[in-house]
Write an enzyme that holds these catalytic residues in place. Structure first.
Site, short mmCIF file in Angstrom:
data_model
loop_
_atom_site.label_atom_id
_atom_site.label_comp_id
_atom_site.label_asym_id
_atom_site.label_seq_id
_atom_site.Cartn_x
_atom_site.Cartn_y
_atom_site.Cartn_z
N ARG A 106 18.97 51.77 -11.87
CA ARG A 106 18.69 52.09 -13.27
C ARG A 106 17.21 52.41 -13.38
O ARG A 106 16.37 51.85 -12.67
CB ARG A 106 19.03 50.91 -14.18
CG ARG A 106 20.52 50.74 -14.47
CD ARG A 106 21.02 51.89 -15.35
NE ARG A 106 22.39 51.71 -15.77
CZ ARG A 106 23.45 52.17 -15.12
NH1 ARG A 106 23.28 52.78 -13.95
NH2 ARG A 106 24.66 52.00 -15.59
N HIS A 129 20.61 61.66 -13.62
CA HIS A 129 21.63 60.62 -13.45
C HIS A 129 22.99 61.24 -13.09
O HIS A 129 23.93 61.24 -13.88
CB HIS A 129 21.76 59.77 -14.71
CG HIS A 129 22.36 58.41 -14.42
ND1 HIS A 129 22.17 57.33 -15.26
CD2 HIS A 129 23.15 57.96 -13.41
CE1 HIS A 129 22.81 56.27 -14.77
NE2 HIS A 129 23.41 56.64 -13.66
N GLU A 147 16.50 59.23 -20.03
CA GLU A 147 17.34 60.16 -19.29
C GLU A 147 17.91 61.21 -20.24
O GLU A 147 18.50 60.84 -21.25
CB GLU A 147 18.49 59.43 -18.60
CG GLU A 147 18.03 58.55 -17.46
CD GLU A 147 19.16 57.75 -16.82
OE1 GLU A 147 18.92 57.12 -15.78
OE2 GLU A 147 20.28 57.75 -17.38
#
Length: 350
Positions: free
Chosen positions: A267, A315, A296
């Site tokens: 993360r 991601h 993100e």
């Protein structure tokens, strides 16, 4: 005029029927609240048949426009990414909500104690993401080490036929990989890395069984510092928690070899990005490859996007047709179990 006795008999039916004002035909299926399929932040449209076979989807737009009439129909919320916020206001408005199902493993964006306080379960989709996430970790390591993107960009806009000295990469085979977090995904990374004849070190809260270590040729580092100082590549594969927030900061980055590459597939907040930018500017480490960041995606112009020795992805760890499809199937399975009164296979408890 309807007789009083008949009115009393009909009253419960009328109360129940007020829940079904959206479409009597589609309301035969349980209703879920979700971001519109195919919309930004929503599940892709190609997975609609899997969901619509079992549920009627009420989109967040429809819910916002007609909350009073639709709230009583919703029994599950499907969360895909961070577009749909499950907060107190939403929970208070859904009297028949039984479960919040998250697509993916990480649930740090969900306030599980708050959701549970409304008698609502929370589920995620673990295990199905393991292989895809391990693959993206290996892909980032290889792309960074061998400067694969540089090679592509050279062909797109090269001015000479000769490769520059700066385009030379480093070997992965025979190098030392340090894995921080040796859970399911970390162990799958180790299995892949062992096929590259890498020396594998790992740091974890709990040491793996000796036979598991032998199977992948991994050596345990009780202190993370020892792993950081010894590794050519450091891959972070931990869950985000208060204990792992900014686990890799200025102190830890200073322990890396000046040629080392940091890879984050966990993360974003696990790595202190300001400290990482500083280390890269000072050339204190060799490179970085990130699948996760905060926020993100990173905004254009972010300092991390300016380094030629840094790869940043939006991601994409689980972003494959196969894995996303299995994630949606698992979401459906968890929701059906919760709505039928059974224990969901992937309930998250705190």
């Amino acid at each position: 005029m309807i007789p009083l006795a008949l009115s009393l008999q009909l009253a419960p039916r009328l109360v129940r029927s007020c829940r079904y004002t959206y479409s009597q035909l589609t309301m035969a299926k349980p209703c879920i609240l979700a971001t519109r399929l195919g919309a930004p932040g929503g599940i892709y449209q190609c997975y609609a048949p899997c969901i619509e076979k079992h549920f009627t989807i009420i989109t967040t737009e429809e819910f916002t426009q007609n909350r009073q009439n639709l709230a009583g129909n919703i029994e599950a919320v499907f969360v895909w990414g961070g577009a749909l916020k499950v907060d107190r206001d939403l929970l208070q408005s859904l009297p028949y909500l039984k479960v919040v199902v998250n697509g993916g493993v990480g649930v740090d964006h969900l306030d599980i104690p708050l959701i549970n306080s409304f008698g609502v379960k929370v589920c995620n989709t673990p295990e199905v993401v393991d292989n895809a996430t391990a693959d993206i970790g290996m892909g980032l390591m290889l792309a960074s080490a061998r400067k694969i993107l540089d090679g592509h960009n050279y062909l797109v806009c090269h001015d000479s036929d000769d490769l520059l000295e700066s385009s030379m990469g480093t070997d992965v085979s025979g190098a030392t990989l340090g894995i921080i977090g040796m859970g399911r995904i970390g162990y799958k990374v180790a299995k892949r890395a062992s096929a590259f004849d890498m020396k594998i070190l790992y740091h974890n809260r709990n040491r793996r069984l000796e036979e598991e270590e032998r199977a992948v040729g991994a050596s345990y580092c009780a202190k993370m510092e020892d792993l950081l100082r010894s590794s050519d590549f450091v891959m972070v594969v931990v869950n985000l928690s208060p204990q792992t927030h900014k686990l890799i900061g200025a102190k830890e980055l200073a322990m890396l070899k000046p040629t080392a590459t940091l890879i984050n597939i966990s993360r974003g907040p696990v790595v202190d990005q300001d400290a990482l930018v500083d280390a890269l500017q000072r050339k204190a480490i060799g490179a970085a490859a990130l699948d996760v960041t905060y926020p993100e995606p990173l905004p254009r112009g972010h300092p991390l996007l300016s380094f030629p020795n840094v790869i940043v992805l939006p991601h994409m760890g689980t972003h494959t047709r196969e894995t996303s499809g299995v994630m949606v199937e698992r979401m459906v399975t968890n929701a059906l179990a919760a709505l039928s009164g059974d224990t969901p296979p992937n309930e998250v408890k705190v």
